[in-house]
Design a protein around this motif. Structure first.
Motif, PDB file in Angstrom:
ATOM      1  N   ARG A 433      56.170  83.248  52.209  1.00 23.53           N
ATOM      2  CA  ARG A 433      57.595  83.067  52.507  1.00 23.53           C
ATOM      3  C   ARG A 433      57.800  81.926  53.494  1.00 23.53           C
ATOM      4  O   ARG A 433      58.713  81.113  53.347  1.00 23.53           O
ATOM      5  N   GLU A 434      56.912  81.850  54.507  1.00 27.37           N
ATOM      6  CA  GLU A 434      57.023  80.770  55.484  1.00 27.37           C
ATOM      7  C   GLU A 434      56.829  79.408  54.813  1.00 27.37           C
ATOM      8  O   GLU A 434      57.562  78.457  55.097  1.00 27.37           O
ATOM      9  N   LYS A 435      55.836  79.336  53.913  1.00 29.13           N
ATOM     10  CA  LYS A 435      55.588  78.077  53.211  1.00 29.13           C
ATOM     11  C   LYS A 435      56.810  77.696  52.361  1.00 29.13           C
ATOM     12  O   LYS A 435      57.174  76.519  52.266  1.00 29.13           O
ATOM     13  N   ARG A 436      57.397  78.711  51.724  1.00 29.57           N
ATOM     14  CA  ARG A 436      58.574  78.447  50.895  1.00 29.57           C
ATOM     15  C   ARG A 436      59.730  77.946  51.760  1.00 29.57           C
ATOM     16  O   ARG A 436      60.445  77.013  51.391  1.00 29.57           O
ATOM     17  N   ILE A 437      59.899  78.575  52.927  1.00 32.69           N
ATOM     18  CA  ILE A 437      60.974  78.141  53.842  1.00 32.69           C
ATOM     19  C   ILE A 437      60.714  76.719  54.316  1.00 32.69           C
ATOM     20  O   ILE A 437      61.640  75.888  54.367  1.00 32.69           O
ATOM     21  N   ARG A 438      59.442  76.438  54.658  1.00 28.80           N
ATOM     22  CA  ARG A 438      59.105  75.081  55.099  1.00 28.80           C
ATOM     23  C   ARG A 438      59.411  74.064  54.001  1.00 28.80           C
ATOM     24  O   ARG A 438      59.949  72.986  54.268  1.00 28.80           O
ATOM     25  N   ALA A 439      59.019  74.424  52.770  1.00 29.53           N
ATOM     26  CA  ALA A 439      59.235  73.490  51.664  1.00 29.53           C
ATOM     27  C   ALA A 439      60.719  73.239  51.452  1.00 29.53           C
ATOM     28  O   ALA A 439      61.156  72.098  51.236  1.00 29.53           O
TER      29      ALA A 439
END
Length: 650
Positions: A433-439
């Motif tokens: 989820r964090e990676k998705r938010i960062r992206a």
């Protein structure tokens, strides 16, 4: 007759003593209070070591009497030495060290003696070593109840062993206490037995077990049991009704006639009274000292049983607490032992990797997991071998149900109480989820700003501040005409492709996409952190934008060729969060913003792709070939300013 198992345990300790002190022989003598002698129960190199030493005679007898250690490194010339035993055993004693062995109450129960140091002489350090072994022998003697001397106790030795074995294996007090108490009554030939626990808050003694009372609980602050608890001293009373402390109320209540009582306190490890064990009415004769020794042994076993049960309860409680804690962690946990058997796996791990909750993988080898997951866990072997922690970040994994996850892995060694590595714990942090938010955030703002927003609690850098930065404005030439020639769908498609390559150029050169204004782009270089290369980055970005635009124009799938102009200005602006309470926009306002927009507009008049202000020119002149275009009075300005175009990078 001595119990062979107990003799074996004592002999093992004596072997360790001889090795530790490097001596020829070691012996243990048990104090016999009735005969005032030391009776040998174990002696190395001597078959059937049955002989007695009077208290006070020889070095061993002197130690028992004085209760202090003795070292004699020239035994034959010592006035304390008795050489008669050397003659009996055909042995020559050169040096002796002898120490008393005390029980938990501080009473001397025997002595340990070592003969003939092979190298050097006996020292005070040897006494320290012997004292540590003395505690072990004291525990063996206490637990084994070697204090019996009567023939009756010897005949019931198997009963004692049965109780000791049961204490070691049974942890449920409700099952254990009745067994111990019934055995205590049997072995002391008593009619009844009872166990009282001390309520430290009220000072009352209450029955945990009492034969003949069934489930009824007696509470009392009177009687022989209260006297024993208060004085911390055992009592033998063979005429109960004549004793001033005897409480006859229980006899009246139950109809039972108490004639004789044997009562012993139970102590905890701090030597505080836990309770009292009592046996009533000797079936034949009267209670004697031998019965007291036996009951004290049972009291010791009850204490051990209570401590074991409490320890088991604490461990069970801690285990349950840790299980609940592990189960409620947001991280996936999987532990393995040194044989790569799975020891622990929590629900989060199973959900993370789409493992069935009904599939029990505990106590199975980790190779039961699928090959991809097994390969991730390979680092545990190195961690168990070296003791070093291992970290892996951004592991991509597709589960069997085609769920894509990204996880960070920490592999840590598990150690026992002695620091020995016994396994490895794998901790998986799901950062999908964090990676998705960062992206997603990175589509709007550069990576370094994304890191600030996600990783820092203090976002004071986003508050309004006056700072120097460089502003870039770009605009599509003749865009109005294009909108008239192309349909809405084609325009949107064209703009999306155009903005995609332009934003990539901005982010590549550490700029922030401030906003889209129709077909125009506003980018900022130098926020939230000012850098000496902000102007250079802005110009390099502009040149890159033209290069990427040329590549885009060569694409046959675009609806029309595009041409842009770029204006760049450097100066002090106000940067920060600007907007309402419900929605902020991180932007900049100030004169350089207006100048950059005017310069972009002027590129059409002077037919150049880029125009920069004088401040920007001074910052970039060492990096780019530039030409002065004109001195102009920009809209909204009273004084003329020099403007420059950038030809190429040096």
């Amino acid at each position: 007759m001595k119990n062979e198992r107990l003799l074996h345990e004592v002999n093992i300790v004596l072997e360790h003593i001889s090795t530790a002190l490097d001596v020829e022989r070691s012996s243990f003598f048990l104090l016999n209070n009735k005969t005032a002698t030391l009776d040998s129960i174990a002696a190395q190199e001597i078959e059937n070591p049955i002989f007695s030493i009077p208290i006070g005679k020889g070095i061993a007898g002197s130690v028992a009497m004085r209760r202090t250690p003795i070292i004699e490194n020239d035994a034959q010339n010592s006035p304390l030495f008795d050489n008669s035993y050397d003659s009996q055993l055909n042995f020559k004693t050169r040096s002796i060290i002898c120490i008393p062995v005390d029980n938990q109450l501080g009473k001397t129960i025997g002595v340990i003696q070592c003969l003939n140091k092979r190298k050097g002489i006996f020292t005070e350090h040897d006494i320290i070593v012997l004292n540590s072994f003395a505690a072990t022998i004291s525990l063996i003697i206490k637990n084994a109840q070697l204090y019996f001397t009567s023939e009756e106790v010897k005949n019931n030795f198997s009963v004692l062993l049965d109780v000791f074995g049961t204490v070691s294996s049974e942890l449920d007090l409700d099952n254990l206490i009745p067994l111990i108490m019934s055995k205590a009554a049997k072995i002391t030939n008593a009619d009844r037995s009872s166990l009282f626990f001390l309520d430290k808050e009220t000072g009352e003694l209450w029955t945990k077990y009492a034969k003949g009372l069934k489930s009824e609980i007696i509470r009392t602050k009177k009687g022989i049991v209260s006297l024993v608890a208060k004085n911390k001293t055992s009592s033998i009373i063979n005429d109960a009704h004549s004793h001033p402390s005897f409480d006859s109320s229980i006899d009246k209540k139950t109809g039972y006639v108490t004639k004789s009582i044997l009562c012993v306190p139970i102590f905890d490890v701090q030597n505080e009274v836990l309770g009292v064990v009592q046996v009533i009415n000797k079936t034949e004769g009267v209670f004697k000292e031998e019965d007291l020794f036996i009951l004290e042994g049972f009291a010791s076993q009850i204490r051990i049983a209570i401590e074991n049960a409490q320890l088991f309860s604490q461990i069970n409680g801690m285990k349950n607490y840790l299980n609940i804690l592990i189960e409620n962690l947001d991280n996936g946990i999987l532990t393995v032992d040194k044989s790569n058997n799975i020891q622990t796996v929590n629900t989060t791990f199973c959900k993370m990797f789409d493992l069935s909750q009904h599939e029990n993988i505990v106590n199975k080898k980790i190779d039961v997991l699928d090959k991809k997951l097994f390969s991730i866990l390979k680092y545990g072997g190195d961690t168990m071998r070296t003791g070093k922690r291992h970290y892996e970040y951004g592991i991509s994994y597709e589960t069997e149900k085609q769920k894509n996850i990204i996880a960070n892995l920490s592999t840590l060694p598990m150690q026992d109480s002695n620091g020995k590595i016994v396994g490895a714990i794998n901790v998986f942090q799901d950062v999908t989820r964090e990676k998705r938010i960062r992206a997603n955030l990175s589509r709007y703002i550069p990576h370094h700003i994304v890191n600030e927003v996600i990783n820092k609690d203090d976002l004071s850098i986003m508050q309004s501040k006056n700072r120097k930065c460089t502003i870039l404005f770009s605009d599509i030439r003749n865009f109005t005409k294009l909108t008239e020639e192309l349909g809405a769908t084609q325009i949107v498609d064209l703009l999306n492709k155009y903005f995609d390559v332009m934003v990539n150029a901005i982010h590549t050169h550490n700029g922030i996409l401030d906003k889209f204004i129709g077909d125009a782009i506003m980018a900022v270089f130098g926020v939230p952190y000012t850098n000496s290369s902000d102007s250079v980055n802005a110009v390099r970005c502009a040149l890159n934008m033209f290069k990427m635009l040329d590549n885009l124009n060569e694409n046959k799938n675009i609806a029309a060729k595009l041409n842009i102009g770029v204006g760049i200005s450097t100066g002090n602006v106000i940067s920060g969060n600007i907007g309402s309470e419900k929605r902020f926009e991180y932007t900049v306002i100030g004169d350089p913003v207006n100048i950059a927009a005017r310069l972009e507009s002027e590129t059409k008049k002077y037919d150049v792709p880029i125009l920069v202000c004088e401040n920007t020119y001074h910052n970039i002149v060492d990096y780019f070939f530039c030409e002065e275009i004109d001195s102009v009075v920009l809209k909204g300005k009273q004084h003329s300013v020099k403007i420059y175009t950038v030809v190429k990078e040096k």
